[in-house]
Design a protein around this motif. Sequence first.
Motif, mmCIF file in Angstrom:
data_model
loop_
_atom_site.group_PDB
_atom_site.id
_atom_site.type_symbol
_atom_site.label_atom_id
_atom_site.label_comp_id
_atom_site.label_asym_id
_atom_site.label_seq_id
_atom_site.Cartn_x
_atom_site.Cartn_y
_atom_site.Cartn_z
ATOM 1 N N ASP A 13 0.810 -1.110 -0.221
ATOM 2 C CA ASP A 13 0.019 0.053 0.020
ATOM 3 C C ASP A 13 0.719 1.086 -0.025
ATOM 4 O OD1 ASP A 13 -2.503 1.542 0.178
ATOM 5 O OD2 ASP A 13 -2.073 1.729 2.593
ATOM 6 N N VAL A 14 1.872 1.314 0.725
ATOM 7 C CA VAL A 14 2.687 2.391 0.899
ATOM 8 C C VAL A 14 3.760 2.620 -0.180
ATOM 9 C CG1 VAL A 14 4.721 3.390 2.157
ATOM 10 C CG2 VAL A 14 2.786 2.290 3.542
ATOM 11 N N LEU A 15 4.240 1.713 -0.908
ATOM 12 C CA LEU A 15 4.963 1.463 -2.032
ATOM 13 C C LEU A 15 4.070 2.380 -3.206
ATOM 14 C CD1 LEU A 15 7.125 -1.620 -1.855
ATOM 15 C CD2 LEU A 15 8.010 0.507 -2.216
ATOM 16 N N LEU A 16 2.895 1.535 -3.486
ATOM 17 C CA LEU A 16 2.151 2.004 -4.447
ATOM 18 C C LEU A 16 1.806 3.596 -4.483
ATOM 19 C CD1 LEU A 16 -0.181 -1.123 -5.114
ATOM 20 C CD2 LEU A 16 1.668 -0.425 -6.203
ATOM 21 N N GLU A 17 1.757 4.157 -3.003
ATOM 22 C CA GLU A 17 1.220 5.379 -2.804
ATOM 23 C C GLU A 17 2.378 6.338 -3.261
ATOM 24 O OE1 GLU A 17 -0.673 8.275 0.983
ATOM 25 O OE2 GLU A 17 -0.764 6.103 0.932
ATOM 26 N N GLU A 18 3.592 5.867 -2.402
ATOM 27 C CA GLU A 18 4.733 6.891 -2.828
ATOM 28 C C GLU A 18 5.310 6.645 -4.221
ATOM 29 O OE1 GLU A 18 5.690 9.008 -0.594
ATOM 30 O OE2 GLU A 18 4.481 8.478 0.873
ATOM 31 N N GLY A 19 5.518 5.426 -4.722
ATOM 32 C CA GLY A 19 6.177 5.174 -6.021
ATOM 33 C C GLY A 19 7.723 5.485 -5.972
ATOM 34 N N SER A 20 8.026 5.010 -4.547
ATOM 35 C CA SER A 20 9.539 5.304 -4.488
ATOM 36 C C SER A 20 9.904 4.340 -3.240
ATOM 37 C CB SER A 20 9.956 6.730 -4.023
ATOM 38 O OG SER A 20 11.183 6.761 -3.322
ATOM 39 N N VAL A 21 10.818 3.254 -3.287
ATOM 40 C CA VAL A 21 11.345 2.648 -2.202
ATOM 41 C C VAL A 21 11.723 3.562 -1.030
ATOM 42 C CG1 VAL A 21 13.014 0.884 -1.829
ATOM 43 C CG2 VAL A 21 11.941 0.854 -3.892
ATOM 44 N N THR A 22 12.596 4.725 -1.637
ATOM 45 C CA THR A 22 13.172 5.156 -0.418
ATOM 46 C C THR A 22 12.063 6.139 0.448
ATOM 47 O OG1 THR A 22 15.103 5.791 -1.930
ATOM 48 C CG2 THR A 22 14.756 7.276 0.039
ATOM 49 N N ARG A 23 11.175 6.719 -0.243
ATOM 50 C CA ARG A 23 10.005 7.292 0.513
ATOM 51 C C ARG A 23 9.373 6.346 1.254
ATOM 52 N NH1 ARG A 23 9.769 10.470 -4.142
ATOM 53 N NH2 ARG A 23 7.779 9.171 -4.767
ATOM 54 N N ALA A 24 9.059 5.215 0.758
ATOM 55 C CA ALA A 24 8.207 4.098 1.374
ATOM 56 C C ALA A 24 8.963 3.656 2.538
ATOM 57 C CB ALA A 24 7.985 3.196 0.398
ATOM 58 N N GLY A 25 10.459 3.384 2.613
ATOM 59 C CA GLY A 25 11.013 3.064 3.623
ATOM 60 C C GLY A 25 11.298 3.969 4.766
ATOM 61 N N HIS A 26 11.186 5.338 4.416
ATOM 62 C CA HIS A 26 10.944 6.324 5.631
ATOM 63 C C HIS A 26 9.668 6.348 6.158
ATOM 64 C CE1 HIS A 26 14.629 8.350 4.619
ATOM 65 N NE2 HIS A 26 14.584 8.884 3.509
ATOM 66 N N ARG A 27 8.614 6.068 5.596
ATOM 67 C CA ARG A 27 7.455 5.953 6.045
ATOM 68 C C ARG A 27 7.152 4.742 7.026
ATOM 69 N NH1 ARG A 27 2.308 6.813 2.173
ATOM 70 N NH2 ARG A 27 1.237 6.107 4.057
ATOM 71 N N LEU A 28 7.651 3.821 6.609
ATOM 72 C CA LEU A 28 7.550 2.454 7.476
ATOM 73 C C LEU A 28 8.686 2.405 8.179
ATOM 74 C CD1 LEU A 28 6.588 0.006 4.443
ATOM 75 C CD2 LEU A 28 5.109 0.838 6.320
ATOM 76 N N ALA A 29 9.645 3.358 8.578
ATOM 77 C CA ALA A 29 10.942 3.322 9.360
ATOM 78 C C ALA A 29 11.866 1.984 9.046
ATOM 79 C CB ALA A 29 10.528 3.200 10.619
ATOM 80 N N LEU A 30 11.884 1.666 7.653
ATOM 81 C CA LEU A 30 12.789 0.890 7.139
ATOM 82 C C LEU A 30 13.995 1.205 6.313
ATOM 83 C CD1 LEU A 30 10.099 -1.713 5.841
ATOM 84 C CD2 LEU A 30 11.469 -2.005 8.078
ATOM 85 N N SER A 31 15.079 0.653 6.398
ATOM 86 C CA SER A 31 16.172 0.970 5.580
ATOM 87 C C SER A 31 15.963 0.734 4.022
ATOM 88 C CB SER A 31 17.490 0.199 6.136
ATOM 89 O OG SER A 31 17.293 -1.248 5.867
ATOM 90 N N PRO A 32 16.968 1.375 3.004
ATOM 91 C CA PRO A 32 16.543 1.030 1.697
ATOM 92 C C PRO A 32 16.836 -0.294 1.449
ATOM 93 C CG PRO A 32 18.061 3.022 2.251
ATOM 94 C CD PRO A 32 17.507 2.571 3.501
ATOM 95 N N SER A 33 18.002 -0.987 1.950
ATOM 96 C CA SER A 33 17.953 -2.436 1.926
ATOM 97 C C SER A 33 16.780 -3.380 2.321
ATOM 98 C CB SER A 33 19.303 -2.764 2.485
ATOM 99 O OG SER A 33 19.201 -2.833 3.789
ATOM 100 N N ALA A 34 16.321 -2.986 3.508
ATOM 101 C CA ALA A 34 15.088 -3.719 3.972
ATOM 102 C C ALA A 34 14.085 -3.355 2.995
ATOM 103 C CB ALA A 34 14.816 -3.597 5.324
ATOM 104 N N MET A 35 13.531 -2.307 2.740
ATOM 105 C CA MET A 35 12.686 -1.913 1.875
ATOM 106 C C MET A 35 12.776 -2.565 0.403
ATOM 107 S SD MET A 35 9.747 -0.315 2.367
ATOM 108 C CE MET A 35 8.466 -0.649 1.386
ATOM 109 N N SER A 36 14.020 -2.817 -0.111
ATOM 110 C CA SER A 36 14.296 -3.527 -1.436
ATOM 111 C C SER A 36 13.842 -4.965 -1.215
ATOM 112 C CB SER A 36 15.740 -3.494 -1.771
ATOM 113 O OG SER A 36 15.574 -1.917 -2.062
#
Length: 294
Positions: A13-36
Amino acid sequence: MARPDLNLLITLDVLLEEGSVTRAGHRLALSPSAMSRALARLRRATGDPLLVKAGRGLVPTPRALELRDRVRALVREAEDVLSPAHHLDLPTLTRTFTIRGSDGFVEAFGPRLVAEVGARAPGVRLRFLRKAGKDTAPLRDTVDLDTAVVEDPLPPDVLSTPLFSDTFVGVVRPEHPLSTGEVTTAGYAAARHVNVSRRGLTEGLVDLALRPTGHHRDVVTVVDGFGAAVALARASDLVATVPDRHTATLRAGLHTFALPFPPPEVTVSLLWHTRLDSDKAHRWLRTTVLTACR
């Protein structure tokens, strides 16, 4: 078959709303690698890339666009399920409550209770049942509220609060000898009586209260409810000894007298199951019943 990780719905849901792995990671408090890694798991689960590179950003695939609204609705529904109940809106509340009461409860308190509920929550329906025994098992599934004189410890899953106290009085038809003059203990005991007992007993609380006086009632009939006792007193020379508040409506047109000895007094309690204790609508109903009866 392995159960899906429902946490991935929130991530998608967050990924589709943000369209960005980095921004989605910030919202979910995840690192870029964890989000990837989460996006990789989503791709494996759905069998679709979901988000693909387009220049310096990411764009959703047709499958992602198809899922976006569905995923958003699922996440919002889950958030609603896992959040505290909303404010109770009585005018729009639609529900049926089952209330079990002893003989005379509906006649004495039903009209006031129905009027109060109808005025504040017109979509609520009350279903009254007459008690056939003291078994609390129906509270676990079919009964919302019960009334009872609690004599033994209740099961741990049944809660209660005092509803009202009731004192026993004598009842006879207007032509009965006890309807005129002072009623003495001897005169009361010498009359013919109807006793109320679900188990068919000829003695009860009234006889225990009468015993210290040295007198005994002449019980010639036993019935299983106060209504039946009052009906017999109305149509014969039998004396019915019944709870005052419970039978006020039933005794209309009859002569009621105070017992010539300290009368037995009982406390009627309101019972409900722990499964309903935190339910907002049930809490409102309990308060309404307490107000109507007190």
